[in-house]
Design a protein around this motif. Sequence first.
Motif, PDB file in Angstrom:
ATOM      1  N   GLU A  13       0.508  -1.545   0.208  1.00  8.80           N
ATOM      2  CA  GLU A  13      -0.121   0.166  -0.062  1.00  8.80           C
ATOM      3  C   GLU A  13       0.650   1.177  -0.139  1.00  8.80           C
ATOM      4  N   LEU A  14       1.402   1.557   0.549  1.00  4.99           N
ATOM      5  CA  LEU A  14       2.748   2.252   1.141  1.00  4.99           C
ATOM      6  C   LEU A  14       3.754   2.953  -0.340  1.00  4.99           C
ATOM      7  N   THR A  15       4.341   1.667  -0.976  1.00  4.24           N
ATOM      8  CA  THR A  15       4.567   1.330  -2.296  1.00  4.24           C
ATOM      9  C   THR A  15       3.805   1.978  -3.225  1.00  4.24           C
ATOM     10  N   ALA A  16       2.420   2.328  -3.793  1.00  7.65           N
ATOM     11  CA  ALA A  16       1.946   1.879  -4.546  1.00  7.65           C
ATOM     12  C   ALA A  16       1.602   3.149  -5.082  1.00  7.65           C
ATOM     13  N   ALA A  17       1.886   3.994  -4.500  1.00  3.33           N
ATOM     14  CA  ALA A  17       1.482   5.772  -5.228  1.00  3.33           C
ATOM     15  C   ALA A  17       3.533   6.455  -4.941  1.00  3.33           C
ATOM     16  N   THR A  18       4.205   5.218  -5.452  1.00  2.00           N
ATOM     17  CA  THR A  18       5.500   5.878  -5.412  1.00  2.00           C
ATOM     18  C   THR A  18       6.875   4.485  -6.148  1.00  2.00           C
ATOM     19  N   SER A  19       7.177   4.982  -6.848  1.00  2.00           N
ATOM     20  CA  SER A  19       8.338   4.097  -7.428  1.00  2.00           C
ATOM     21  C   SER A  19       9.542   4.207  -6.489  1.00  2.00           C
ATOM     22  N   GLU A  20       9.535   4.779  -5.455  1.00  2.00           N
ATOM     23  CA  GLU A  20      10.673   4.699  -4.630  1.00  2.00           C
ATOM     24  C   GLU A  20      10.544   4.663  -3.327  1.00  2.00           C
ATOM     25  N   PRO A  21      12.252   3.741  -2.354  1.00  2.00           N
ATOM     26  CA  PRO A  21      12.132   3.198  -1.188  1.00  2.00           C
ATOM     27  C   PRO A  21      11.469   3.291  -0.384  1.00  2.00           C
ATOM     28  N   ILE A  22      10.682   2.558   0.160  1.00  2.00           N
ATOM     29  CA  ILE A  22       9.659   3.076   1.548  1.00  2.00           C
ATOM     30  C   ILE A  22      10.595   2.847   3.152  1.00  2.00           C
ATOM     31  N   SER A  23      11.178   3.744   3.701  1.00  2.00           N
ATOM     32  CA  SER A  23      12.056   3.542   4.384  1.00  2.00           C
ATOM     33  C   SER A  23      11.224   2.714   6.107  1.00  2.00           C
ATOM     34  N   THR A  24      11.754   2.432   6.636  1.00  2.00           N
ATOM     35  CA  THR A  24      11.661   0.990   7.438  1.00  2.00           C
ATOM     36  C   THR A  24      10.220   1.783   8.854  1.00  2.00           C
ATOM     37  N   TYR A  53      15.698  -4.719  -0.101  1.00  2.00           N
ATOM     38  CA  TYR A  53      15.776  -3.698   1.680  1.00  2.00           C
ATOM     39  C   TYR A  53      18.062  -2.962   1.702  1.00  2.00           C
ATOM     40  N   GLU A  54      17.204  -1.338   2.091  1.00  2.00           N
ATOM     41  CA  GLU A  54      18.449  -0.769   1.753  1.00  2.00           C
ATOM     42  C   GLU A  54      18.707  -0.530   2.759  1.00  2.00           C
ATOM     43  N   PRO A  55      19.792  -0.261   4.193  1.00  2.00           N
ATOM     44  CA  PRO A  55      19.514   0.413   5.068  1.00  2.00           C
ATOM     45  C   PRO A  55      19.784   1.716   4.779  1.00  2.00           C
ATOM     46  N   TYR A  56      19.278   2.368   5.767  1.00  2.00           N
ATOM     47  CA  TYR A  56      18.775   3.737   5.553  1.00  2.00           C
ATOM     48  C   TYR A  56      18.778   4.836   4.453  1.00  2.00           C
ATOM     49  N   VAL A  57      18.320   3.200   3.058  1.00  2.00           N
ATOM     50  CA  VAL A  57      17.378   3.798   2.291  1.00  2.00           C
ATOM     51  C   VAL A  57      16.451   3.780   1.481  1.00  2.00           C
ATOM     52  N   GLY A  58      15.995   2.192   2.264  1.00  2.00           N
ATOM     53  CA  GLY A  58      14.559   2.323   2.053  1.00  2.00           C
ATOM     54  C   GLY A  58      14.150   0.229   1.496  1.00  2.00           C
ATOM     55  N   VAL A  59      13.039   0.178   1.905  1.00  2.00           N
ATOM     56  CA  VAL A  59      12.516  -1.144   0.948  1.00  2.00           C
ATOM     57  C   VAL A  59      11.713  -0.686  -0.064  1.00  2.00           C
ATOM     58  N   ARG A  60      11.789  -1.650  -0.670  1.00  2.00           N
ATOM     59  CA  ARG A  60      11.351  -2.126  -2.222  1.00  2.00           C
ATOM     60  C   ARG A  60      10.353  -3.863  -2.337  1.00  2.00           C
ATOM     61  N   LEU A  61       9.537  -3.586  -2.821  1.00  2.00           N
ATOM     62  CA  LEU A  61       9.492  -4.820  -3.003  1.00  2.00           C
ATOM     63  C   LEU A  61       9.583  -5.942  -4.151  1.00  2.00           C
ATOM     64  N   THR A  62       9.992  -6.703  -4.012  1.00  2.00           N
ATOM     65  CA  THR A  62      10.463  -7.728  -5.848  1.00  2.00           C
ATOM     66  C   THR A  62       8.939  -8.089  -6.903  1.00  2.00           C
ATOM     67  N   PRO A  63       9.725  -8.428  -7.508  1.00  2.00           N
ATOM     68  CA  PRO A  63       8.267  -8.872  -7.830  1.00  2.00           C
ATOM     69  C   PRO A  63       8.212  -9.916  -7.249  1.00  2.00           C
TER      70      PRO A  63
END
Length: 132
Positions: A13-24, A53-63
Amino acid sequence: MSKMTHYLLTIYELTAATSEPISTGRIADSTGRSPAATTEMVQRLETRGLVDYEPYVGVRLTPDGREQAEELFDRYETICRFFDEVLDIDDHRGEAATLVGTISPAVVARLETVLLSPTRSVDPPTADESSR
């Protein structure tokens, strides 16, 4: 809903509106969990190949993570509609959230059939209908 399912849906839900990583931190705020517990769960999701997951950058879903999250979200929406439209449950979203990870795809498909049925009725048949 399992914790893993909850996190996966939240990230979806948090990544639905953005292509940017989401912070933890943002995920922690949305789930009501501590940043440490969130980071631990994100690392578990990463181990299962569901997020990058990249620390201090954020999280993205994989395919694979996106596919699983989309399936869970579709189940969640179907269960919400059934609880709202058929059972008239006030907190249909909360109730659906507790069940979404536990209901099989076959049951969800049946719920969709009921929702799409033009003759759907939750009332018992009348005496005239019963005698047919």
